[in-house]
Design an enzyme around this catalytic site. Sequence first.
Site: not given
Length: 389
Positions: A206, A222, A244, A273, A293, A333
């Site tokens: 970030r 997100f 979000d 999204a 993200d 992720c």
Amino acid sequence: MADIYLKKNEERRIEAGHLWVFSNEVLKTEGEAVNGDLCQVYSSSGKFLGTGVWNRNSLICVRILSREKIEDIREFLRERILSAAGLRSRIYTGRSAYRLLFGESDGLPGLVADRYNDSYILQIHSSGMEALKDVITGVLRDELQAKHILTRHDMYFRKLEGLSEEDEILLGTPEKEVITIEGVKYQIDFRDSQKTGFFLDQAANRIYASRFTGGGSVLDLFCNSGGFGLHALKAGAREAVFSDISETALAAVRRNYELNGFSAGAEYIPGDAFMVLKELHQNGRSFDLVVTDPPAFVKSRKRIQEGVKGYLTINALALKLVKKGGFYATASCSHHITREVFLETIHKAALKAGRELKLLHFAGAGEDHPVLPAMPETEYLKFGVFAVL
């Protein structure tokens, strides 16, 4: 304590540093093997390989704790936890929010612990750590002066281990904490926050992404607690749009925005999204920096193809919203998505969106999420920043 013997040659991966024994690698067990208990692992020839915790209900039937025999489990846990705490204190001088324990990478397979000032959130993913949670709580209380401890488990992994799917308060009455990361304040509400309260793995990313704000507009997709957009505002962005699917997450972003006393423009868009991106494009919106993200689209190998399709679509939609000469930051992720697959997917998304990219920066999780070289499973986050032409 049971003795676990592996089939011939199955010790090679363990001797190379991996910490998991799979159920199909076990030749035999001697003694009473109780789920959650310590066990000793041997090769087929009788060579001692290490001490671990046993769970016959899991595909990962043994998680190695030590290459030596453990005489005192409380002292062993104390040393491991204090070692991890010492490493973080050297990395993050003056910071009181970070991932204290990162499972296998800190020699405590199946245990994750995040620190927020005097409050700690645990994720327990193994029967061994579940059996030891009272000892772990005691070490955090007595050695690190923890005042509040609660669990926020990942129920997907709990189910795989055959563990109960309930959270609990282990110490104190945790409610809220205010943390500061590189000048940006966040209020963590443990009663309704996602996972362990805050996605600490992206903290450094970030800060890095905020370099590309240039006083322009930012879309934080997100957004969860709003980390990318808030750091962009701190760096001088004139406007941040947060989106979000969770109304609770957006309410947290509003609180964090007010907590920091920002005066720049802020917009909050709830919704899926994929639909949000389509609507923004239809409305002619564009941004100097777009950040995506997303959550893990791939939880297992069998869903890689499905997940890649999702990443391709979301990135193509997002890239259409980046101004020419702007910047695009995106992440995955999902452990099963490799760096190569991640970058190839972003490249294909750019072609689909009719954009040209230059990779400026590639990173993983922050230093509080160390990688164990022998275990690729500990390296899961991929993060890239691109110039968009």
